[in-house]
Design an enzyme around this catalytic site. Structure first.
Site, PDB file in Angstrom:
ATOM      1  N   GLU A 207       6.432   1.847 -12.812  1.00 50.27           N
ATOM      2  CA  GLU A 207       5.353   1.201 -12.072  1.00 50.27           C
ATOM      3  C   GLU A 207       3.968   1.615 -12.554  1.00 50.27           C
ATOM      4  OE1 GLU A 207       6.201   1.705  -7.934  1.00 50.27           O
ATOM      5  OE2 GLU A 207       8.038   0.531  -8.074  1.00 50.27           O
ATOM      6  N   LYS A 339       9.329  -6.978   0.997  1.00 50.61           N
ATOM      7  CA  LYS A 339       9.690  -7.315  -0.380  1.00 50.61           C
ATOM      8  C   LYS A 339      10.369  -8.676  -0.371  1.00 50.61           C
ATOM      9  CE  LYS A 339      10.328  -2.569  -2.065  1.00 50.61           C
ATOM     10  NZ  LYS A 339      11.320  -1.526  -2.425  1.00 50.61           N
TER      11      LYS A 339
END
Length: 430
Positions: A207, A339
């Site tokens: 990330e 999500k």
């Protein structure tokens, strides 16, 4: 006309070099929408099913040709002529077509790609940006979310000895998103300098955060505090800290196995551990502090520090309204991570955010560790009551793409742009 003329899907690559699905929707008026589906590394067991081919001779079994074929045949035929602006009806049709509780027949990746692409096409047909189109339907005044910037990666997101998955900075003491982003970026570069000064690696994880080996998990926090100060900001005022513990990843035989601390802790002991950290450091948010099946531990943590610290359920709730309702009813956690691929349609995503708002829980819109250049989640964060966004660090184009989209939206809002700042933590105001 905003009815669907055609739907097409293809296999593309995500930020980890794994296949994922991209869908395109074209309407009768020529309007076009495209969306790509993210994929997670640390996943909840109750997430909607991401359909993979399983053919080990191709992409190590991770191909998505089956999901692509399902879009190009079953879904495309069923939705031809469907009104794209009827998002709820379109998503119900997708769910019914799949016919399973976990979207495992056609694949949540197939359903989600089409669901999001249809929304993009409908927005284009209305001559609106996606955030404008969604805000008109949610009835929410658009606002810019606080970014939860993952600047140190560990756990399943990095090849290092750090147990906790994410160490984040939240720039809350600013009046605009652009200034908050600048502060986060300067802290990121300051952290790189600090790590180099300590002789530590500045390689990055999935990330975009740095992934050095620390002697302990707490050393990561101390290093971030040093970087904040070196960048000219004040921890606890300008910038707060956040953790994604991802504790399901190291919960074994009823114990939390912290390799970095050389400790095996019971739920009660681990709650004490986290509460001590929250007392010693300016930590405002902890995600997945307890394992997804350790509801008793979650309740202990909520009762212990839930009035002062945002406690976010990710693996715990998996963006699923039914599971989330159990948490609301039992007073477990005080925030939910959103999500899109955990639940598999845009409508269900929006409903989970609305549920959080009604219950007084905060909602945090999130990326996955396997991302693309798709920026849909930035628009969702602006157009709903979600007050925070998690989309990684300040490098890697798949992460920065979302930040850049938020900058564009802030510019488009002009004088009406509002940054959530310290008001983002709605569950701590009850």
């Amino acid at each position: 006309m905003s009815t669907i003329r055609s739907i097409h899907a293809r296999e593309i690559l995500d930020s980890r070099g794994n296949p994922t699905l991209e869908a395109e929707v074209i309407l009768e008026d020529g309007s076009f929408g495209r969306a790509a589906v993210p994929s997670g590394a640390s996943t909840g067991t109750k997430e909607a099913v991401e359909l993979r081919d399983g053919d080990k001779t191709r992409y190590l079994g991770k191909g998505v040709r089956k999901a692509v074929d399902n879009v190009n045949t079953t879904i495309a035929a069923a939705l031809k002529g469907f009104e794209a602006t009827d998002q709820a009806g379109l998503d119900r049709r997708l769910i019914d077509l799949d016919g399973t509780e976990n979207k495992g027949r056609l694949g949540a990746n197939a359903l989600l790609g089409v669901s999001m692409a249809a929304a993009h096409a409908a927005a284009a047909s209305n001559k609106q940006a996606l955030w404008q189109y969604l805000a008109a339907r949610t009835g929410v005044t658009p606002s810019l979310p606080v970014p939860m910037m993952n600047i140190i990666n560990g756990g399943a997101h990095a090849d290092n000895n750090v147990d906790f998955q994410e160490f984040m900075v939240l720039p809350v003491g600013f009046t605009s998103f652009s200034e908050a982003l600048r502060a986060g970026t300067e802290i990121f570069h300051s952290l790189k300098s600090v790590l180099k000064g300590h002789g530590l690696s500045t390689a990055v994880g999935d990330e975009g955060g740095f992934a050095p080996d620390f002697r302990s998990n707490v050393e990561a926090l101390d290093t971030i505090l040093e970087a904040i100060g070196k960048a000219g900001y004040t921890a606890g005022e300008d910038v707060l800290l956040g953790l994604d513990v991802a504790s399901s990843e190291f919960f074994e035989n009823g114990k939390y196995n912290l390799v970095g601390e050389n400790k095996r802790l019971t739920s009660e002991q681990f709650v004490d551990f986290l509460a001590d950290w929250a007392a010693q450091y300016p930590i405002i948010t902890i995600e997945d502090g307890l394992a997804e099946n350790d509801w008793a531990g979650w309740k202990l943590l909520t009762d212990r520090i839930g009035k002062k610290v945002q406690l976010v359920g990710d693996d715990l709730f998996v963006t699923n309204p039914k599971i989330f309702q159990e948490g609301i009813d039992s007073g477990t956690a005080n925030a939910i991570l959103i999500k899109v691929n955990q639940i598999g349609t845009l409508s269900e995503t929006l409903e989970a955010i609305a549920m959080a708002d009604r219950a007084g829980y905060a909602a945090v819109v999130s990326h996955r560790s396997g991302e693309t250049e798709d920026t849909t989640i930035a628009d969702i964060a602006v157009a709903t009551t979600a007050t925070q966004i998690k989309t990684g660090s300040l490098c890697r184009s798949d992460r920065v793409a979302k930040y850049n989209q938020l900058l564009r939206i802030e510019e488009a809002l002009g004088a009406g742009a509002r940054y959530a700042g310290r008001d983002a933590f709605v569950s701590l105001k009850r």
